[in-house]
Design an enzyme around this catalytic site. Sequence first.
Site, PDB file in Angstrom:
ATOM      1  N   ASP A  63       5.659  32.658 186.967  1.00  0.00           N
ATOM      2  CA  ASP A  63       4.618  31.904 186.258  1.00  0.00           C
ATOM      3  C   ASP A  63       5.180  30.688 185.536  1.00  0.00           C
ATOM      4  O   ASP A  63       6.393  30.518 185.425  1.00  0.00           O
ATOM      5  CB  ASP A  63       3.879  32.832 185.272  1.00  0.00           C
ATOM      6  CG  ASP A  63       4.813  33.650 184.381  1.00  0.00           C
ATOM      7  OD1 ASP A  63       6.032  33.360 184.352  1.00  0.00           O
ATOM      8  OD2 ASP A  63       4.334  34.571 183.712  1.00  0.00           O
ATOM      9  N   ASN A 129       0.663  44.103 175.673  1.00  0.00           N
ATOM     10  CA  ASN A 129      -0.648  44.643 176.054  1.00  0.00           C
ATOM     11  C   ASN A 129      -0.650  45.126 177.503  1.00  0.00           C
ATOM     12  O   ASN A 129      -1.702  45.322 178.095  1.00  0.00           O
ATOM     13  CB  ASN A 129      -1.748  43.595 175.830  1.00  0.00           C
ATOM     14  CG  ASN A 129      -1.543  42.341 176.679  1.00  0.00           C
ATOM     15  OD1 ASN A 129      -0.614  42.265 177.469  1.00  0.00           O
ATOM     16  ND2 ASN A 129      -2.420  41.365 176.501  1.00  0.00           N
ATOM     17  N   HIS A 131       0.620  43.453 180.105  1.00  0.00           N
ATOM     18  CA  HIS A 131       0.522  42.422 181.143  1.00  0.00           C
ATOM     19  C   HIS A 131       1.813  42.276 181.934  1.00  0.00           C
ATOM     20  O   HIS A 131       2.894  42.614 181.471  1.00  0.00           O
ATOM     21  CB  HIS A 131       0.003  41.090 180.578  1.00  0.00           C
ATOM     22  CG  HIS A 131       0.954  40.283 179.756  1.00  0.00           C
ATOM     23  ND1 HIS A 131       0.605  39.749 178.541  1.00  0.00           N
ATOM     24  CD2 HIS A 131       2.225  39.882 179.965  1.00  0.00           C
ATOM     25  CE1 HIS A 131       1.624  39.061 178.056  1.00  0.00           C
ATOM     26  NE2 HIS A 131       2.621  39.118 178.896  1.00  0.00           N
ATOM     27  N   GLU A 136      -3.365  39.144 182.436  1.00  0.00           N
ATOM     28  CA  GLU A 136      -3.823  39.831 181.234  1.00  0.00           C
ATOM     29  C   GLU A 136      -4.717  41.020 181.596  1.00  0.00           C
ATOM     30  O   GLU A 136      -5.190  41.117 182.730  1.00  0.00           O
ATOM     31  CB  GLU A 136      -4.611  38.848 180.363  1.00  0.00           C
ATOM     32  CG  GLU A 136      -3.808  37.631 179.914  1.00  0.00           C
ATOM     33  CD  GLU A 136      -2.841  37.914 178.779  1.00  0.00           C
ATOM     34  OE1 GLU A 136      -2.604  39.088 178.440  1.00  0.00           O
ATOM     35  OE2 GLU A 136      -2.325  36.926 178.209  1.00  0.00           O
TER      36      GLU A 136
HETATM   37  C1  GLP Z   1       5.309  36.369 178.594  1.00  0.00           C
HETATM   38  C2  GLP Z   1       5.659  36.277 180.090  1.00  0.00           C
HETATM   39  C3  GLP Z   1       5.803  37.648 180.707  1.00  0.00           C
HETATM   40  C4  GLP Z   1       6.731  38.488 179.838  1.00  0.00           C
HETATM   41  C5  GLP Z   1       6.131  38.683 178.472  1.00  0.00           C
HETATM   42  C6  GLP Z   1       6.975  39.576 177.559  1.00  0.00           C
HETATM   43  O1  GLP Z   1       3.947  36.504 178.385  1.00  0.00           O
HETATM   44  N1  GLP Z   1       4.685  35.520 180.847  1.00  0.00           N
HETATM   45  O2  GLP Z   1       6.290  37.528 182.024  1.00  0.00           O
HETATM   46  O3  GLP Z   1       6.956  39.746 180.447  1.00  0.00           O
HETATM   47  O4  GLP Z   1       5.992  37.398 177.881  1.00  0.00           O
HETATM   48  O5  GLP Z   1       7.984  38.820 176.943  1.00  0.00           O
HETATM   49  P1  GLP Z   1       9.245  39.457 176.258  1.00  0.00           P
HETATM   50  O6  GLP Z   1      10.145  39.904 177.373  1.00  0.00           O
HETATM   51  O7  GLP Z   1       9.865  38.344 175.477  1.00  0.00           O
HETATM   52  O8  GLP Z   1       8.788  40.589 175.423  1.00  0.00           O
END
Ligand code: GLP
Length: 238
Positions: A63, A129, A131, A136
């Site tokens: 993404d 959450n 995702h 989402e």
């Molecule tokens: C963002 C990214 C996700 C990632 C999430 C969790 O929203 N788009 O791909 O998994 O954050 O981030 P973190 O690994 O910093 O907890």
Amino acid sequence: MMKVKIVADPTAGGKAGYELFAAALENNARVFGLATGSTPISTYDEITASNLDFSKCISINLDEYVSLAPTHPQSYHAFMQEHFFDKKPFSKSYVPDGLNPDEQEETARYEKLIAENPIDFQILGLGRNGHIGFNEPGTPFDSITHRVELTQSTIDANARFFDNEKDVPRYAYSMGIGTIMKSKEILIEAYGENKADAVKKMIEEPSTEQVPASVLQQHSNVTVLIDQAAASKLTKKY
Ligand code: GLP
């Protein structure tokens, strides 16, 4: 069946993530799907510090924020350069083009790229959450690459990286859940107590579109790599 691997901490997780990446490479994986966020960093550190030769492989990221240039420090392009590609590059690395204002064109281009280069090994992080990528809760399980309107909880979670909450982009391009599910093998990592609820729902509760990562229960080759804090709400033995 999900394979669940519980390690002491993210450092140990990085070593285990590296082992899975190396095994996939050994088994002829040539296209690697990559994620951003703090979670995969320990795995990326181990991979980029190793002598693995993936110079003939390609990577495709999950993404990117819509509206951020690749040079913007908070873009996922910049994140990947810093934490991975500047240290050890693939032959070619793809990240969605956040500057392409044509949603139709960009999402179709990216989906075609993945269809032509099927992902052998996909690394995922887990949102608080539930995702995956920027998919989402409520995103259809059969979704393909699309433009996403970020939820307030994701904007808030990511605001710490920007000077001001207002600077956080409101949209992103993301592989869809159906796109992710086409990967031959998937590694999802989660560390820390604030992921424990999402981990529990992903693994031990019925698969539902309200918890995007719970789709992984339907995939045939998934490893869930978590530390003890993220595993703290699981009730079964692994
Ligand atoms: C963002 C990214 C996700 C990632 C999430 C969790 O929203 N788009 O791909 O998994 O954050 O981030 P973190 O690994 O910093 O907890």
